[in-house]
Design an enzyme around this catalytic site. Structure first.
Site, mmCIF file in Angstrom:
data_model
loop_
_atom_site.group_PDB
_atom_site.id
_atom_site.type_symbol
_atom_site.label_atom_id
_atom_site.label_comp_id
_atom_site.label_asym_id
_atom_site.label_seq_id
_atom_site.Cartn_x
_atom_site.Cartn_y
_atom_site.Cartn_z
ATOM 1 N N ASN A 1 6.026 6.849 11.941
ATOM 2 C CA ASN A 1 4.848 7.860 11.537
ATOM 3 C C ASN A 1 5.655 8.850 10.476
ATOM 4 O OD1 ASN A 1 2.543 9.598 11.140
ATOM 5 N ND2 ASN A 1 1.575 7.957 12.334
ATOM 6 N N LYS B 1 -3.418 -4.449 8.910
ATOM 7 C CA LYS B 1 -2.297 -4.013 9.564
ATOM 8 C C LYS B 1 -1.736 -5.211 10.752
ATOM 9 C CE LYS B 1 -0.018 -0.474 12.470
ATOM 10 N NZ LYS B 1 1.077 -0.637 11.576
ATOM 11 N N ARG C 1 0.847 -1.323 0.039
ATOM 12 C CA ARG C 1 0.016 -0.114 -0.026
ATOM 13 C C ARG C 1 0.723 1.266 0.077
ATOM 14 N NH1 ARG C 1 -3.291 -3.597 3.005
ATOM 15 N NH2 ARG C 1 -1.521 -3.677 4.432
ATOM 16 N N HIS D 1 -6.570 1.054 13.178
ATOM 17 C CA HIS D 1 -6.059 0.940 11.768
ATOM 18 C C HIS D 1 -6.929 -0.256 11.080
ATOM 19 C CE1 HIS D 1 -2.417 2.683 13.600
ATOM 20 N NE2 HIS D 1 -2.252 3.088 12.081
ATOM 21 N N HIS D 2 -6.499 0.043 9.660
ATOM 22 C CA HIS D 2 -7.306 -1.006 8.885
ATOM 23 C C HIS D 2 -7.241 -2.573 9.219
ATOM 24 C CE1 HIS D 2 -3.505 -1.931 6.713
ATOM 25 N NE2 HIS D 2 -3.156 -0.599 7.179
HETATM 26 N N1 LIG Z 1 6.070 5.177 8.796
HETATM 27 C C1 LIG Z 1 4.582 5.317 8.528
HETATM 28 O O1 LIG Z 1 4.145 6.517 8.403
HETATM 29 C C2 LIG Z 1 3.829 4.378 8.218
HETATM 30 C C3 LIG Z 1 2.661 4.492 7.649
HETATM 31 C C4 LIG Z 1 1.939 3.337 7.132
HETATM 32 C C5 LIG Z 1 2.481 2.001 6.986
HETATM 33 N N2 LIG Z 1 3.633 1.969 8.017
HETATM 34 C C6 LIG Z 1 4.277 0.727 8.009
HETATM 35 O O2 LIG Z 1 5.065 0.095 6.829
HETATM 36 C C7 LIG Z 1 4.724 -1.224 6.589
HETATM 37 C C8 LIG Z 1 4.163 -1.344 5.295
HETATM 38 O O3 LIG Z 1 2.857 -1.042 5.439
HETATM 39 P P1 LIG Z 1 1.693 -1.464 4.196
HETATM 40 O O4 LIG Z 1 0.387 -0.918 4.684
HETATM 41 O O5 LIG Z 1 2.267 -0.705 3.022
HETATM 42 O O6 LIG Z 1 1.904 -2.982 4.001
HETATM 43 P P2 LIG Z 1 1.498 -4.055 2.763
HETATM 44 O O7 LIG Z 1 0.440 -3.288 1.898
HETATM 45 O O8 LIG Z 1 1.480 -5.061 3.343
HETATM 46 O O9 LIG Z 1 2.973 -4.022 2.025
HETATM 47 C C9 LIG Z 1 4.104 -4.736 2.293
HETATM 48 C C10 LIG Z 1 5.132 -4.780 1.316
HETATM 49 O O10 LIG Z 1 6.274 -5.329 1.777
HETATM 50 C C11 LIG Z 1 6.818 -6.521 1.052
HETATM 51 N N3 LIG Z 1 7.245 -7.474 1.925
HETATM 52 C C12 LIG Z 1 6.705 -8.068 2.987
HETATM 53 N N4 LIG Z 1 7.697 -8.887 3.680
HETATM 54 C C13 LIG Z 1 8.756 -8.872 3.013
HETATM 55 C C14 LIG Z 1 10.036 -9.285 3.027
HETATM 56 N N5 LIG Z 1 10.398 -10.256 3.865
HETATM 57 N N6 LIG Z 1 10.965 -8.912 1.850
HETATM 58 C C15 LIG Z 1 10.928 -8.244 1.005
HETATM 59 N N7 LIG Z 1 9.540 -7.534 0.992
HETATM 60 C C16 LIG Z 1 8.553 -7.842 1.819
HETATM 61 C C17 LIG Z 1 5.518 -6.889 0.380
HETATM 62 O O11 LIG Z 1 5.660 -7.636 -0.781
HETATM 63 P P3 LIG Z 1 4.713 -8.633 -1.571
HETATM 64 O O12 LIG Z 1 3.544 -7.709 -2.180
HETATM 65 O O13 LIG Z 1 5.526 -9.424 -2.478
HETATM 66 O O14 LIG Z 1 4.180 -9.631 -0.329
HETATM 67 C C18 LIG Z 1 4.855 -5.639 0.126
HETATM 68 O O15 LIG Z 1 5.293 -5.000 -1.078
HETATM 69 C C19 LIG Z 1 4.212 -1.789 7.979
HETATM 70 O O16 LIG Z 1 5.180 -2.118 8.740
HETATM 71 C C20 LIG Z 1 3.428 -0.599 8.244
HETATM 72 O O17 LIG Z 1 3.055 -0.617 9.758
HETATM 73 C C21 LIG Z 1 4.454 2.864 8.209
#
Ligand SMILES: NC(=O)c1ccc[n+]([C@@H]2O[C@H](COP(=O)([O-])OP(=O)(O)OC[C@H]3O[C@@H](n4cnc5c(N)ncnc54)[C@H](OP(=O)(O)O)[C@@H]3O)[C@@H](O)[C@H]2O)c1
Length: 237
Positions: A116, A151, A13, A147-148
């Site tokens: 964040n 998560k 996402r 959260h959704h």
């Molecule tokens: N800092 C902030 O402001 C903020 C905001 C939102 C979210 N987050 C955090 O960011 C992270 C991702 O959130 P999201 O909602 O984007 O998650 P998501 O939609 O589930 O996407 C996760 C991504 O990571 C990849 N991935 C997962 N495990 C992996 C691994 N072992 N090696 C390489 N790639 C891997 C997935 O690949 P595949 O598609 O191939 O499975 C996908 O591209 C979470 O930890 C979330 O809590 C932080």
């Protein structure tokens, strides 16, 4: 300067949100950012904004100046083994041992740790630190985060950061309520409750693009830092 960005979690996402900002041509002052490499876990999504994506086993497309990571802790760990470039870490949910690996990596290359990347969350944290310092310890404190439903980690990285501020101000064991439902992008609410009154501090994100822009601001901040260490998002002005 044109900076090449690598995206870990490119198919996710957040990854897709950042890629779409880069595709429109993203500039911050004199700096421009382009997408140059993208990693996913499964190869489920093979390309993004016209660029082929890869998995860790595959050779990198081209050298990048900075990595932006929104994946899972295991993904972050694998990236730190592969690269020697600065890394903006937006991923959350690290264990203490994984945090030590991040600290060790940051002795060679700068890391920005940002659970964040929204502007409002950093304001909320500053407001909370002040409120918690001023508030009488007779207040009961309740922290709620929503959260959704997809998560993975709970409480959120942002909630953990808010809890640190509460602990530092002497509120040791606030009640924490976690909700995982629907498509909520991210809400954090801290309630100070006393007999006959309640003070509420709340931050709501309604658009993921906010996080994506914050991450690119973070990349710019990091690219202009010389000293290798862990930087925190609160250090960005
Ligand atoms: N800092 C902030 O402001 C903020 C905001 C939102 C979210 N987050 C955090 O960011 C992270 C991702 O959130 P999201 O909602 O984007 O998650 P998501 O939609 O589930 O996407 C996760 C991504 O990571 C990849 N991935 C997962 N495990 C992996 C691994 N072992 N090696 C390489 N790639 C891997 C997935 O690949 P595949 O598609 O191939 O499975 C996908 O591209 C979470 O930890 C979330 O809590 C932080």
């Amino acid at each position: 300067v044109i900076f090449k960005v690598g995206l870990l979690g490119a198919s996710g996402r957040m990854g897709q949100e950042i890629a779409s900002l880069l595709a429109d041509g993203f500039t911050l002052g004199a700096d421009a950012f382009v997408l140059a490499d993208g990693i996913t876990r499964s190869g489920r999504l093979q390309s993004l904004e016209g660029m082929p994506l890869r998995t860790f086993g595959e050779e990198s497309r081209e050298p990048v100046h900075v990595w932006i990571d929104f994946s899972r802790p295991e993904g972050t760990m694998a990236l730190l083994e592969e690269t020697d470039r600065p890394v903006v870490i937006g991923t959350t949910g690290f264990t203490p041992a994984q945090m030590e690996t991040i600290e060790a990596f940051a002795r060679k290359s700068p890391v920005l740790l940002c659970p964040n990347t929204s502007v409002g969350m950093n304001l909320l944290n500053a407001m909370l630190a002040q409120t918690a310092t001023l508030a009488s310890k007779d207040f009961a404190v309740v922290l709620e985060e929503d959260h959704h439903k997809l998560k993975q980690d709970a409480p959120s990285g942002s909630a953990k950061r808010l809890l640190e501020s509460l602990t530092q101000a002497g509120f040791e064991n606030p009640t924490v309520h976690v909700t995982r439902a629907g498509s909520i992008v991210g809400t954090h609410r801290i309630r100070f409750i006393a007999d006959g009154e309640e003070l509420v501090l709340e931050h709501r994100v309604t658009d993921r693009r906010i996080f994506a822009k914050g991450a690119l601001h973070g990349a710019q901040f990091l690219l202009h830092r010389k000293e290798p260490r862990v930087y925190r998002i609160e250090e960005m002005k």
